[in-house]
Design a protein around this motif. Sequence first.
Motif, PDB file in Angstrom:
ATOM      1  N   ARG A   1     -41.062 -57.882  14.620  1.00 55.01           N
ATOM      2  CA  ARG A   1     -40.232 -58.919  15.249  1.00 55.01           C
ATOM      3  C   ARG A   1     -39.934 -60.066  14.297  1.00 55.01           C
ATOM      4  O   ARG A   1     -38.800 -60.536  14.203  1.00 55.01           O
ATOM      5  CB  ARG A   1     -40.934 -59.445  16.495  1.00 55.01           C
ATOM      6  N   GLN A   2     -40.944 -60.521  13.581  1.00 51.71           N
ATOM      7  CA  GLN A   2     -40.724 -61.645  12.683  1.00 51.71           C
ATOM      8  C   GLN A   2     -39.721 -61.299  11.595  1.00 51.71           C
ATOM      9  O   GLN A   2     -38.807 -62.082  11.298  1.00 51.71           O
ATOM     10  CB  GLN A   2     -42.048 -62.087  12.050  1.00 51.71           C
TER      11      GLN A   2
ATOM     12  N   ARG B   1     -44.627 -51.601   5.588  1.00 50.54           N
ATOM     13  CA  ARG B   1     -45.454 -52.801   5.598  1.00 50.54           C
ATOM     14  C   ARG B   1     -44.628 -53.976   6.098  1.00 50.54           C
ATOM     15  O   ARG B   1     -43.502 -54.203   5.659  1.00 50.54           O
ATOM     16  CB  ARG B   1     -45.952 -53.094   4.180  1.00 50.54           C
ATOM     17  N   PHE B   2     -45.171 -54.731   7.045  1.00 55.09           N
ATOM     18  CA  PHE B   2     -44.436 -55.825   7.658  1.00 55.09           C
ATOM     19  C   PHE B   2     -44.890 -57.159   7.072  1.00 55.09           C
ATOM     20  O   PHE B   2     -45.921 -57.252   6.402  1.00 55.09           O
ATOM     21  CB  PHE B   2     -44.639 -55.813   9.181  1.00 55.09           C
ATOM     22  N   GLY B   3     -44.118 -58.178   7.338  1.00 55.63           N
ATOM     23  CA  GLY B   3     -44.476 -59.517   6.886  1.00 55.63           C
ATOM     24  C   GLY B   3     -43.923 -59.829   5.508  1.00 55.63           C
ATOM     25  O   GLY B   3     -43.036 -59.139   4.995  1.00 55.63           O
TER      26      GLY B   3
ATOM     27  N   PHE C   1     -40.931 -53.442   4.874  1.00 48.27           N
ATOM     28  CA  PHE C   1     -39.891 -53.417   5.897  1.00 48.27           C
ATOM     29  C   PHE C   1     -38.817 -54.490   5.674  1.00 48.27           C
ATOM     30  O   PHE C   1     -37.640 -54.233   5.931  1.00 48.27           O
ATOM     31  CB  PHE C   1     -40.518 -53.565   7.289  1.00 48.27           C
ATOM     32  N   PRO C   2     -39.164 -55.699   5.210  1.00 50.22           N
ATOM     33  CA  PRO C   2     -38.095 -56.664   4.918  1.00 50.22           C
ATOM     34  C   PRO C   2     -37.089 -56.155   3.888  1.00 50.22           C
ATOM     35  O   PRO C   2     -35.894 -56.456   3.974  1.00 50.22           O
ATOM     36  CB  PRO C   2     -38.861 -57.878   4.390  1.00 50.22           C
ATOM     37  N   ASP C   3     -37.564 -55.369   2.916  1.00 56.88           N
ATOM     38  CA  ASP C   3     -36.639 -54.795   1.938  1.00 56.88           C
ATOM     39  C   ASP C   3     -35.687 -53.804   2.605  1.00 56.88           C
ATOM     40  O   ASP C   3     -34.502 -53.735   2.264  1.00 56.88           O
ATOM     41  CB  ASP C   3     -37.416 -54.094   0.823  1.00 56.88           C
ATOM     42  N   LEU C   4     -36.211 -53.017   3.537  1.00 52.97           N
ATOM     43  CA  LEU C   4     -35.375 -52.051   4.247  1.00 52.97           C
ATOM     44  C   LEU C   4     -34.301 -52.771   5.061  1.00 52.97           C
ATOM     45  O   LEU C   4     -33.144 -52.326   5.117  1.00 52.97           O
ATOM     46  CB  LEU C   4     -36.235 -51.178   5.154  1.00 52.97           C
TER      47      LEU C   4
END
Length: 416
Positions: free
Chosen positions: A376-377, A185-187, A336-339
């Motif tokens: 990307r963000q 999950r992104f964002g 995904f930010p955690d990864l």
Amino acid sequence: MKRWQWAVRLLTRRMWFRAALFCVFAVALAMAGALLGHTISYDFAGKVGAKSVDNILNVLASSMLAVTTFSLTAMVSAYAGATSNITPRAVQLLIDDTTAQNALATFLGSFLFAVVGIIALSTGLYGETGRVILFAGTILVIALIVVTFLRWIEHITRFGRVGDTIERVEHAATQAVRAMAQRPRFGEKERRAVPSGATCIHHNGIGRITHVDTPQLAEVAKEIGGEITLSALPGTFVDPARVIAWTTVRLDDRQMRRIREAFTVSNNRAFDHDPRFGLVVLSEIGSRALSPAVNDPGTAIAVLEAGTRVLAAILRHDPEERDDPFPGVHVPAFAFPDLLEDLYRPLARDGSATVELGIRLQKSLAALAAIEPRARQDCMLEADDALARAQSQLASSTDADRLRTVHDRIRQHADR
């Protein structure tokens, strides 16, 4: 994967399992002469010349005990070296190494085969014809020893080294990607709130989730006619206060127990279903390499490249094609930010004064952003954080300007 299948997989990885199997095979082979000796004619037995088997077995018994001791010592030394010089979390991958386990099992089983054969010969259990089968078994065991020993010599030269361990962790993390039920999950991070009145399931144990029996959860979901939502993925630390799953359907005690039993909780994390753990271990290896006592930025760059390949595999993961769906079970996606934080944050912190690592880190994040536009963000936020850490630590203004140039070029390309 069912829970019993997971238990069998863990059992087959234990070091004693292969050794026990080979020992059973060795004893059966040594006793085959006593059971099948009557099938050999005396004339054939006299031509083969199996009387020399006594001396061969004596040589095997004396040499295999020494080789087994040497192999076990080498393995323990590799475990100790990985614990002190790499990271203790990677030692389990060395213990699970099949080549090392096969070598130890072959040498120990050969020693046991020779001992059992010597004992049976001293009691006259074989006779003249039984010696022929024992002789043939001895030749087979010697061939196995030679092949195993040659593989072991080649394997031990790199077993437990830093590069070898990085490859093992990368492979384990990449394999764990296949167990992901969804794409990441992104964002921004978000928590899915538990609806008011929902039935929450807690676990009685305290530890890390290592496996979730999704087929069993699907069976319970079908039985209750509703959906079960997981609140904890493999790798999550749970305790009696932590909600591991919930459902809007009322459950009886048996159904709640079945849901609770679907979660395997252990004291330590496992690589199999937890790709985040692989990234954490990679970052630990890189942080150890960047410590003042080691000062090995080349290893940190190798870790960064390995972690980039794992994250690229996560971005390319397509569960619709690889995984069987389990209706009635909702599995949340990894954020995904955690990864990204698991891999890059420790390296950016500990390697902030190393411009080579900083440049490689920026390019690594740019490569991930190119693979998946939705990432990307997240990648650029991590790149901004790494740049800010490096700008305050780089002693050379030239290095700081160079890193800033690389970062700006990457950001301009990502914003297109």
